[in-house]
Design a protein around this motif. Structure first.
Motif, PDB file in Angstrom:
ATOM      1  N   SER A 108     -34.225  14.841   2.014  1.00 56.96           N
ATOM      2  CA  SER A 108     -34.013  15.686   0.833  1.00 56.96           C
ATOM      3  C   SER A 108     -34.774  17.001   0.909  1.00 56.96           C
ATOM      4  O   SER A 108     -35.887  17.069   1.429  1.00 56.96           O
ATOM      5  CB  SER A 108     -34.432  14.945  -0.435  1.00 56.96           C
ATOM      6  OG  SER A 108     -33.515  13.931  -0.734  1.00 56.96           O
ATOM      7  N   LEU A 109     -34.155  18.041   0.339  1.00 59.31           N
ATOM      8  CA  LEU A 109     -34.768  19.359   0.269  1.00 59.31           C
ATOM      9  C   LEU A 109     -35.550  19.508  -1.028  1.00 59.31           C
ATOM     10  O   LEU A 109     -36.509  20.262  -1.100  1.00 59.31           O
ATOM     11  CB  LEU A 109     -33.690  20.436   0.371  1.00 59.31           C
ATOM     12  CG  LEU A 109     -32.763  20.309   1.586  1.00 59.31           C
ATOM     13  CD1 LEU A 109     -31.727  21.418   1.580  1.00 59.31           C
ATOM     14  CD2 LEU A 109     -33.564  20.298   2.874  1.00 59.31           C
ATOM     15  N   TRP A 110     -35.113  18.852  -2.067  1.00 58.47           N
ATOM     16  CA  TRP A 110     -35.847  18.723  -3.315  1.00 58.47           C
ATOM     17  C   TRP A 110     -35.385  17.431  -3.962  1.00 58.47           C
ATOM     18  O   TRP A 110     -34.297  16.951  -3.694  1.00 58.47           O
ATOM     19  CB  TRP A 110     -35.683  19.931  -4.232  1.00 58.47           C
ATOM     20  CG  TRP A 110     -34.330  20.144  -4.825  1.00 58.47           C
ATOM     21  CD1 TRP A 110     -33.859  19.669  -6.014  1.00 58.47           C
ATOM     22  CD2 TRP A 110     -33.247  20.923  -4.280  1.00 58.47           C
ATOM     23  NE1 TRP A 110     -32.563  20.084  -6.237  1.00 58.47           N
ATOM     24  CE2 TRP A 110     -32.167  20.861  -5.179  1.00 58.47           C
ATOM     25  CE3 TRP A 110     -33.096  21.662  -3.100  1.00 58.47           C
ATOM     26  CZ2 TRP A 110     -30.958  21.508  -4.952  1.00 58.47           C
ATOM     27  CZ3 TRP A 110     -31.891  22.299  -2.880  1.00 58.47           C
ATOM     28  CH2 TRP A 110     -30.841  22.219  -3.797  1.00 58.47           C
ATOM     29  N   GLU A 111     -36.230  16.855  -4.762  1.00 55.05           N
ATOM     30  CA  GLU A 111     -35.935  15.524  -5.295  1.00 55.05           C
ATOM     31  C   GLU A 111     -36.670  15.339  -6.619  1.00 55.05           C
ATOM     32  O   GLU A 111     -37.794  15.802  -6.769  1.00 55.05           O
ATOM     33  CB  GLU A 111     -36.393  14.473  -4.283  1.00 55.05           C
ATOM     34  CG  GLU A 111     -35.813  13.115  -4.462  1.00 55.05           C
ATOM     35  CD  GLU A 111     -34.307  13.068  -4.309  1.00 55.05           C
ATOM     36  OE1 GLU A 111     -33.664  12.557  -5.259  1.00 55.05           O
ATOM     37  OE2 GLU A 111     -33.763  13.495  -3.281  1.00 55.05           O
ATOM     38  N   GLY A 112     -36.024  14.632  -7.523  1.00 58.44           N
ATOM     39  CA  GLY A 112     -36.654  14.320  -8.796  1.00 58.44           C
ATOM     40  C   GLY A 112     -37.499  13.066  -8.702  1.00 58.44           C
ATOM     41  O   GLY A 112     -38.695  13.077  -8.966  1.00 58.44           O
ATOM     42  N   ALA A 113     -36.875  11.972  -8.261  1.00 59.19           N
ATOM     43  CA  ALA A 113     -37.595  10.700  -8.263  1.00 59.19           C
ATOM     44  C   ALA A 113     -37.530   9.955  -6.932  1.00 59.19           C
ATOM     45  O   ALA A 113     -38.506   9.344  -6.543  1.00 59.19           O
ATOM     46  CB  ALA A 113     -37.043   9.811  -9.375  1.00 59.19           C
ATOM     47  N   GLY A 114     -36.423   9.976  -6.251  1.00 55.74           N
ATOM     48  CA  GLY A 114     -36.332   9.261  -4.976  1.00 55.74           C
ATOM     49  C   GLY A 114     -36.207   7.761  -5.138  1.00 55.74           C
ATOM     50  O   GLY A 114     -36.951   6.996  -4.526  1.00 55.74           O
ATOM     51  N   GLY A 115     -35.269   7.313  -5.957  1.00 60.25           N
ATOM     52  CA  GLY A 115     -35.086   5.887  -6.221  1.00 60.25           C
ATOM     53  C   GLY A 115     -34.811   5.060  -4.978  1.00 60.25           C
ATOM     54  O   GLY A 115     -35.352   3.963  -4.822  1.00 60.25           O
ATOM     55  N   THR A 116     -33.984   5.565  -4.076  1.00 61.90           N
ATOM     56  CA  THR A 116     -33.674   4.811  -2.866  1.00 61.90           C
ATOM     57  C   THR A 116     -34.899   4.698  -1.967  1.00 61.90           C
ATOM     58  O   THR A 116     -35.053   3.717  -1.237  1.00 61.90           O
ATOM     59  CB  THR A 116     -32.509   5.459  -2.105  1.00 61.90           C
ATOM     60  OG1 THR A 116     -31.442   5.706  -3.010  1.00 61.90           O
ATOM     61  CG2 THR A 116     -32.012   4.555  -1.001  1.00 61.90           C
ATOM     62  N   LEU A 117     -35.766   5.678  -2.041  1.00 67.81           N
ATOM     63  CA  LEU A 117     -37.016   5.621  -1.294  1.00 67.81           C
ATOM     64  C   LEU A 117     -37.840   4.410  -1.744  1.00 67.81           C
ATOM     65  O   LEU A 117     -38.401   3.686  -0.924  1.00 67.81           O
ATOM     66  CB  LEU A 117     -37.802   6.918  -1.501  1.00 67.81           C
ATOM     67  CG  LEU A 117     -39.016   7.157  -0.644  1.00 67.81           C
ATOM     68  CD1 LEU A 117     -38.641   7.188   0.827  1.00 67.81           C
ATOM     69  CD2 LEU A 117     -39.666   8.463  -1.038  1.00 67.81           C
ATOM     70  N   LEU A 118     -37.868   4.165  -3.042  1.00 65.45           N
ATOM     71  CA  LEU A 118     -38.569   2.985  -3.568  1.00 65.45           C
ATOM     72  C   LEU A 118     -37.934   1.691  -3.061  1.00 65.45           C
ATOM     73  O   LEU A 118     -38.635   0.737  -2.746  1.00 65.45           O
ATOM     74  CB  LEU A 118     -38.579   2.999  -5.097  1.00 65.45           C
ATOM     75  CG  LEU A 118     -39.521   4.004  -5.740  1.00 65.45           C
ATOM     76  CD1 LEU A 118     -39.300   4.044  -7.253  1.00 65.45           C
ATOM     77  CD2 LEU A 118     -40.956   3.680  -5.417  1.00 65.45           C
ATOM     78  N   GLU A 119     -36.607   1.672  -2.988  1.00 63.42           N
ATOM     79  CA  GLU A 119     -35.924   0.486  -2.456  1.00 63.42           C
ATOM     80  C   GLU A 119     -36.312   0.240  -0.998  1.00 63.42           C
ATOM     81  O   GLU A 119     -36.574  -0.893  -0.600  1.00 63.42           O
ATOM     82  CB  GLU A 119     -34.402   0.640  -2.560  1.00 63.42           C
ATOM     83  CG  GLU A 119     -33.861   0.524  -3.967  1.00 63.42           C
ATOM     84  CD  GLU A 119     -32.353   0.630  -3.975  1.00 63.42           C
ATOM     85  OE1 GLU A 119     -31.685  -0.349  -3.565  1.00 63.42           O
ATOM     86  OE2 GLU A 119     -31.839   1.696  -4.362  1.00 63.42           O
ATOM     87  N   ALA A 120     -36.332   1.312  -0.203  1.00 60.64           N
ATOM     88  CA  ALA A 120     -36.719   1.176   1.207  1.00 60.64           C
ATOM     89  C   ALA A 120     -38.149   0.664   1.315  1.00 60.64           C
ATOM     90  O   ALA A 120     -38.451  -0.179   2.170  1.00 60.64           O
ATOM     91  CB  ALA A 120     -36.561   2.509   1.929  1.00 60.64           C
ATOM     92  N   MET A 121     -39.023   1.159   0.458  1.00 60.09           N
ATOM     93  CA  MET A 121     -40.415   0.693   0.458  1.00 60.09           C
ATOM     94  C   MET A 121     -40.472  -0.800   0.144  1.00 60.09           C
ATOM     95  O   MET A 121     -41.161  -1.556   0.822  1.00 60.09           O
ATOM     96  CB  MET A 121     -41.233   1.484  -0.568  1.00 60.09           C
ATOM     97  CG  MET A 121     -41.430   2.946  -0.200  1.00 60.09           C
ATOM     98  SD  MET A 121     -42.146   3.929  -1.544  1.00 60.09           S
ATOM     99  CE  MET A 121     -43.829   3.268  -1.567  1.00 60.09           C
TER     100      MET A 121
END
Length: 179
Positions: A108-121
């Motif tokens: 991402s170039l800019w992001e608000g929350a990154g929900g999928t990032l939390l899923e990957a974590m």
């Protein structure tokens, strides 16, 4: 595949079969709508360098079409990635996709929350992510391989490092889940 419990490994194998991905293929996953802010063009531009080191690598991109779709399709064609990149569209099995991926790319170039990032974590999928202030609230160098936004070269290096050094990548993934 990374070291996972037997039932998860069986599920990952089934997911790969369903997607037509060979068991031995290195698998990079990106999840996000096809909009400019998601940096999927940067990821596609990184893939030829990754493929030069890992010829059989596959990239799966899950998420709905958007304003960037025509440009992304042109890039796949222009970069000769037709056999290596698959746009999956909207999915209701993102957890299974993350469970089978060798690395999760979050360019991402800019992001608000990154929900999928939390899923990957949560699923201990090794992460290569752009270093964005909003994301640094969730991840750091101990939990993800962080790369410069908009740099396909840095993203390629991050992906190659993660795929080459599984032990370190899995250590970061375990730390991300713990966080």
């Amino acid at each position: 595949l990374r070291t996972v419990p037997e039932d998860a490994a069986t599920r990952a194998e089934a997911t790969r079969r369903r997607l037509g991905v060979a068991p031995e293929a290195e698998l990079v996953l990106a999840v996000g709508r096809q909009e400019p802010q998601k940096g999927l063009d940067v990821l596609l531009k990184a893939m030829p360098r990754v493929r030069s080191q890992i010829p059989g690598v596959r990239l799966l991109v899950a998420g709905r079409e958007g304003r960037a779709t025509p440009a992304l399709n042109r890039l796949v064609h222009d970069l000769g990635l037709a056999g290596a990149v698959t746009f999956l569209g909207m999915r209701d099995d993102v957890a299974d996709l993350l469970g089978t991926a060798d690395v999760f790319a979050f360019p991402s170039l800019w992001e608000g929350a990154g929900g999928t990032l939390l899923e990957a974590m949560a699923l201990e999928c090794p992460i290569v992510s752009t270093r964005l202030p909003t994301l640094l609230e969730m991840i750091d160098d101990a939990t993800a391989k962080l790369v410069t936004p908009r740099s396909s070269d840095d993203l390629a290096r991050g992906l190659l490092d993660t795929l080459a050094d599984r032990s370190t990548a899995h250590g970061r993934a375990r730390a991300a889940r713990a966080r």
